[in-house]
Scaffold this motif. Structure first.
Motif, PDB file in Angstrom:
ATOM      1  N   LYS A 166       0.834  -1.194   0.000  1.00  0.00           N
ATOM      2  CA  LYS A 166       0.000   0.000   0.000  1.00  0.00           C
ATOM      3  C   LYS A 166       0.875   1.253   0.000  1.00  0.00           C
ATOM      4  O   LYS A 166       1.823   1.358   0.758  1.00  0.00           O
ATOM      5  N   GLN A 167       0.544   2.192  -0.885  1.00  0.00           N
ATOM      6  CA  GLN A 167       1.303   3.432  -0.942  1.00  0.00           C
ATOM      7  C   GLN A 167       0.811   4.376   0.149  1.00  0.00           C
ATOM      8  O   GLN A 167      -0.381   4.530   0.371  1.00  0.00           O
ATOM      9  N   SER A 168       1.748   4.980   0.846  1.00  0.00           N
ATOM     10  CA  SER A 168       1.414   5.876   1.948  1.00  0.00           C
ATOM     11  C   SER A 168       0.987   7.237   1.443  1.00  0.00           C
ATOM     12  O   SER A 168       1.681   7.851   0.647  1.00  0.00           O
ATOM     13  N   GLY A 169      -0.160   7.706   1.953  1.00  0.00           N
ATOM     14  CA  GLY A 169      -0.628   9.039   1.640  1.00  0.00           C
ATOM     15  C   GLY A 169      -0.123  10.043   2.654  1.00  0.00           C
ATOM     16  O   GLY A 169       0.535   9.692   3.639  1.00  0.00           O
ATOM     17  N   THR A 170      -0.435  11.291   2.417  1.00  0.00           N
ATOM     18  CA  THR A 170       0.013  12.365   3.296  1.00  0.00           C
ATOM     19  C   THR A 170      -0.500  12.180   4.714  1.00  0.00           C
ATOM     20  O   THR A 170       0.242  12.335   5.674  1.00  0.00           O
ATOM     21  N   ARG A 171      -1.761  11.827   4.848  1.00  0.00           N
ATOM     22  CA  ARG A 171      -2.307  11.689   6.194  1.00  0.00           C
ATOM     23  C   ARG A 171      -1.728  10.455   6.889  1.00  0.00           C
ATOM     24  O   ARG A 171      -1.511  10.473   8.089  1.00  0.00           O
ATOM     25  N   HIS A 172      -1.453   9.391   6.146  1.00  0.00           N
ATOM     26  CA  HIS A 172      -0.812   8.215   6.750  1.00  0.00           C
ATOM     27  C   HIS A 172       0.547   8.612   7.331  1.00  0.00           C
ATOM     28  O   HIS A 172       0.889   8.224   8.446  1.00  0.00           O
ATOM     29  N   LYS A 173       1.301   9.387   6.580  1.00  0.00           N
ATOM     30  CA  LYS A 173       2.611   9.841   7.065  1.00  0.00           C
ATOM     31  C   LYS A 173       2.452  10.736   8.292  1.00  0.00           C
ATOM     32  O   LYS A 173       3.254  10.660   9.230  1.00  0.00           O
ATOM     33  N   ALA A 174       1.418  11.567   8.292  1.00  0.00           N
ATOM     34  CA  ALA A 174       1.155  12.431   9.453  1.00  0.00           C
ATOM     35  C   ALA A 174       0.781  11.594  10.674  1.00  0.00           C
ATOM     36  O   ALA A 174       1.226  11.881  11.789  1.00  0.00           O
ATOM     37  N   ARG A 175      -0.001  10.540  10.457  1.00  0.00           N
ATOM     38  CA  ARG A 175      -0.352   9.650  11.565  1.00  0.00           C
ATOM     39  C   ARG A 175       0.890   8.941  12.104  1.00  0.00           C
ATOM     40  O   ARG A 175       1.067   8.825  13.309  1.00  0.00           O
ATOM     41  N   ARG A 176       1.715   8.458  11.198  1.00  0.00           N
ATOM     42  CA  ARG A 176       2.921   7.749  11.637  1.00  0.00           C
ATOM     43  C   ARG A 176       3.820   8.681  12.442  1.00  0.00           C
ATOM     44  O   ARG A 176       4.378   8.300  13.464  1.00  0.00           O
ATOM     45  N   ARG A 177       3.949   9.909  11.987  1.00  0.00           N
ATOM     46  CA  ARG A 177       4.762  10.881  12.726  1.00  0.00           C
ATOM     47  C   ARG A 177       4.147  11.154  14.092  1.00  0.00           C
ATOM     48  O   ARG A 177       4.866  11.289  15.088  1.00  0.00           O
ATOM     49  N   ALA A 178       2.826  11.207  14.160  1.00  0.00           N
ATOM     50  CA  ALA A 178       2.161  11.414  15.448  1.00  0.00           C
ATOM     51  C   ALA A 178       2.456  10.250  16.392  1.00  0.00           C
ATOM     52  O   ALA A 178       2.755  10.467  17.570  1.00  0.00           O
ATOM     53  N   VAL A 179       2.408   9.022  15.884  1.00  0.00           N
ATOM     54  CA  VAL A 179       2.719   7.856  16.713  1.00  0.00           C
ATOM     55  C   VAL A 179       4.164   7.940  17.196  1.00  0.00           C
ATOM     56  O   VAL A 179       4.456   7.702  18.373  1.00  0.00           O
ATOM     57  N   ASP A 180       5.071   8.300  16.294  1.00  0.00           N
ATOM     58  CA  ASP A 180       6.492   8.438  16.671  1.00  0.00           C
ATOM     59  C   ASP A 180       6.653   9.469  17.791  1.00  0.00           C
ATOM     60  O   ASP A 180       7.387   9.240  18.762  1.00  0.00           O
ATOM     61  N   LEU A 181       5.988  10.601  17.652  1.00  0.00           N
ATOM     62  CA  LEU A 181       6.095  11.657  18.657  1.00  0.00           C
ATOM     63  C   LEU A 181       5.453  11.258  19.987  1.00  0.00           C
ATOM     64  O   LEU A 181       5.991  11.562  21.053  1.00  0.00           O
ATOM     65  N   LEU A 182       4.322  10.575  19.920  1.00  0.00           N
ATOM     66  CA  LEU A 182       3.677  10.100  21.148  1.00  0.00           C
ATOM     67  C   LEU A 182       4.576   9.104  21.873  1.00  0.00           C
ATOM     68  O   LEU A 182       4.725   9.159  23.096  1.00  0.00           O
TER      69      LEU A 182
END
Length: 161
Positions: A2-18
């Motif tokens: 699955k190709q990552s969209g902008t919001r998927h990348k934003a979610r992943r970054r949020a998980v990383d930051l959390l």
């Protein structure tokens, strides 16, 4: 794959930051503010997507309620016993289920499962899916109550997934 969209990348970054904020025992909102400041002088830090910041701030405002909801759906587990990355994923997804009016609940759950596949243990995707599927059943009532409470003007976080 699955190709990552902008919001998927934003979610992943949020998980990383959390995850990072919990490990460092600092506020995730404070971490976002610091990163946004750092990026001004060092672009290698990477900018924080607006959706990431929105989610992090929302979680900072509602974390005790979100944790209580997640905890109420855990069977034979406590929130503290879960892997930290699973906690972060479920907190993110629960906030989205209750607050992102422009994202279908099925998309939120699918994204959380994808993040669990990418970032956590082999057992985590099924576990995350099971807990969030139950929380998703509650989401329409929570969204409706929040919308009624705000006079129907709850913010729309529209962006393409």
């Amino acid at each position: 794959m699955k190709q990552s969209g902008t919001r998927h990348k934003a979610r992943r970054r949020a998980v990383d930051l959390l995850f990072e904020a919990e490990a460092k025992k600092v506020s995730p909102a404070q971490l976002v503010a610091e990163r946004r400041e750092y990026v001004r002088s060092d672009e290698s830090v990477g900018s924080i997507h607006d959706y990431t910041a929105t989610v992090i701030q929302g979680l900072a405002d509602d974390q005790s309620q979100i944790d209580a909801v997640i905890s109420s759906y855990l069977r034979d587990w406590t929130l503290e016993r879960l892997p930290a990355v699973d906690r972060a994923i479920m907190r993110l997804a629960t906030w989205e289920l209750f607050n992102s009016l422009d994202v279908d609940t099925i998309v939120v759950v699918d994204e959380a499962v994808e993040l669990a596949k990418e970032l956590s243990t082999d057992d985590s995707p099924a576990f995350v899916n099971g807990v969030l599927a139950k929380i998703a059943e509650l989401a329409p009532q929570v969204r409706a109550a929040a919308s009624a409470e705000s006079g129907g003007s709850q913010s729309d976080t529209s962006r393409p997934d």
